[in-house]
Design a protein around this motif. Structure first.
Motif: not given
Lengths: 153, 153, 153, 153, 153, 153, 153, 153
Positions: C110, C125, C130-132, C137, C141
């Protein structure tokens, strides 16, 4: 220049493999394509035909599926890139199985399917490094990835 | 004599790759050099160009970065030695990512950078088997490592 | 319920780790958080302080970076999920190195960063699940991934 | 006695997981069951809900599928046995993907499906150590495999 | 806090293991120490004593060395950190063997020896993340690596 | 017929490598021999010579040992068989390190030494598939292992 | 003290497992013993009994053998040490299969058999770290390997 | 077309290897066959003959078995497919050991034996992708797996 090995998994009822191979050859790409046995009756009957008939459908299928696995597992393991094509017919669980298998081996995965299949294929697509709709896109990807050449469109 | 495969990762705005390749060729070193796509606009636009435009910057970049990963991961995995060059411009997080990736795969890592970058690169350098400042040092390393010949200086 | 191990890599100058840990604890998530040494002077000086002074900056840094690697490699290898945070200051090549290292180990990655960093981080990325943008966030997750509970927003 | 971890993958529209878990508990089997998120809307919407909306269906699905993969990959990797259930509805390519993924990791695979699906599932069944038709058979397998007790029928 | 496992390999004729263990315990470090059998006559004679006498010195030694390997390989594989100590007597090839074995497994290696041995140990030191001279330095490393606490000296 | 790769590690002060290579060539064995750099001064000085002088003996040695490791690790990893020779002089900890490294990689290990070294080498011998005293025995092993031909003596 | 896991494979017609377990318990050894299902009729019939009868002997056996493999593979993979016992009756190819399987996984192998079987078991013995004749020797090995205590005899 | 490597393990007293090789050559199959040393006296005596006589039967056998393992392990590891043949004489534990070893390495396993051996070989057969009775079936499998051609019978 290094040779690349690309395994073409999945749908066997349209000529997508032939298109990719022909266009790649026309571009002179240094790619060796491999694939499962695409002769559908042969892939169904190989086990019982070579190793002896089975009355039960399950074991008839089982013997054949295992012979096919000898080819499939070896070629998947030897591939740099695995392309998995989903068509609009049949269950195609073997295609999804191959995608999962290739993913766990850390292979670069390219999925090829119509946008109408986006939702049911979302887990497969999520494991892929590219999701294409047409065989010529796969060829463009190979050309770019291998030669570093991009045809602007 | 065995052929060695050396992946040249990182900075794409100076001619360090050309220098290493040319000097190695002049010495007759049995090395096959590989590299990411070094055409910057192509590496930025490949995803959207081949697989379809994206309005959002994130996905535009994402599609391209994943296509580049098909090349990068395959070539990194096939390399005996990975050279990562850091220059004085840009974030170059992809170079550090490649260094970490290569390190976890157990590849022999050579880092190439100006001494002014020593402090921020200390974790990367700590994972390397050599830290060089100039391309010709990388060539001398290859000559020594492959042929066992040392030019006393 | 199984305990999850989440390694929090990267930026050490804001309180993002504290926020994630506190919010996770408030939600009762069964997570054990690990991290590099976040005391910046200690992580710079540990090598020379414990193992003996070095006059040369390179070796001073080198000794410290290697001690930090003992911690980092062990905790990365033991993690189920690796979160890597990029801030707006410093080179942060160690964060990108960790991301590459974790990716090659097959860890779930992440990435946490401001959208302004999207372009230079596109390769990192692309390797992430996941890219928060915000610590909360990441907590959402973890809550979803571990407990299967989604707070609709 | 050792605890076993069994991952229950696949169909989420009938109560087969509940049956297996309840019967196993009644028998006192030392099994920890894990599973994907089985709340269908949550598993579809998690990505966009936590990480931000997407107008494009593909990326909406993509974000969600990747969050689910964080859970799925970790739990699959931690499992001793993976049970994959195929029902009579939907494409279920994610189930076949999980079966391939688990197979490449060397996990013991049990497939659970109606005999009517034997032919399209033959490649998946060929990779399995057991093919069952009913949840109670899976429980009997677990009882036998873990405790060595066979209820003669 | 996680428990760490540290294997203490090498020299068995001074009390360096006892010092490290005692000082670590005094600091409350969450470490489990493991080691080869340090009773020299037992480690020489175990094979012939348990499995039957051998007239030939080679097989007498061989049987014992293999029994010791059962312990050594298991404990090395389970360790987070491997400390290898070289003293001033004996050949100590088993210590160097353990260092190579641990290094190939990707373990974090700490080497402990007098500076007078720097030259003959240079290949072993080059594979290490720390080279210490005294047991108390190893304890300081463990304290720093595990707790993140640095005693400035 | 397949080519075999045999890495010849250890002692560099007698001509044992030359004897094995010459006798193997005379027998027409399909073997590619590899080895560390056997020019002692070059292997000591390579690091400082190529990458810059070091005043401290430790770092002088360290730089060189790491360059040698680039060669050693690659060739060890590519070998089918690793022969490690111990002589009667020097500490030879690098030879024992290589033996441990090769053993952990699962390579077939042959150790070559005088019977007088049996006791201190017992742990190394215990990891080997053959312990020979003379180079010609190694050649006979290669002939037998590769061609299946045994010269009765 | 760490717990060890020891898998007891092979012959199921004498009480060697019981002896090893009882004597180990009497000594207070921290060992968890695992084993295949040793109820011979159950291990033969489990597949057909749980998953449905088969008229063909081959498939009847096949279904059972695969269920047993679920247990065997998991327990072998989790073991630190694998003891394989060969008796004087039956083919015992499953015992030799387990020995090969364990060996390829890098497990420490102890083989237990009467000296009369030395010649036909020479390849299996060659892969072992100990070859014992009696259960009490296995217990002595465990005591020595785990506690470092040698009872001189 | 890719070359396949097929290792032929097991029984050495009938000409099954010759039949498979000859028929494959007649069909022009791109297969490289490998095998253990099939000269029985040589494989028994190689160790003592090359490395020195042993009075004890155990060590005489041991030395030979280990030399054979150098060949066997390398060739097994390099094979795409492993065929293991069981005959009607001798213990053949080395054949079953090879089958287990190959199985743990993930090789595609084909077992070749008379139906009379079905019951004692059930665990070995359960690990195989094909169970054949005659050498010509193995050749038909290779033809199908490699060329995709099925001779209907």
């Amino acid at each position: 220049m290094q040779d690349w090995t690309v395994y073409l998994s999945g749908e066997i009822h349209t000529d997508w493999r032939g298109q990719i191979e022909e266009q790649s050859r026309a571009l002179g790409l240094p790619v060796r394509f491999t694939a499962p046995v695409t002769d559908h009756p042969a892939s169904d009957d190989c086990g019982a035909s070579i190793l002896g008939h089975e009355d039960t459908k399950f074991w008839y299928d089982h013997k054949g599926a295992k012979l096919n696995a000898i080819r499939t597992r070896s070629l998947l393991a030897a591939a740099d890139i695995v392309v998995v094509r989903f068509g609009d017919k049949y269950k195609q669980w073997n295609a999804a199985f191959d995608a999962g298998y290739a993913s766990a081996l850390g292979k670069s995965l390219i999925v090829l399917h119509d946008p109408s299949l986006t939702h049911p294929l979302k887990e497969v697509d999520a494991a892929a490094l590219a999701v294409a709709e047409k065989p010529e896109q796969v060829v463009q990807i190979l050309k770019y990835v291998i030669n570093g050449e991009l045809d602007r469109t």
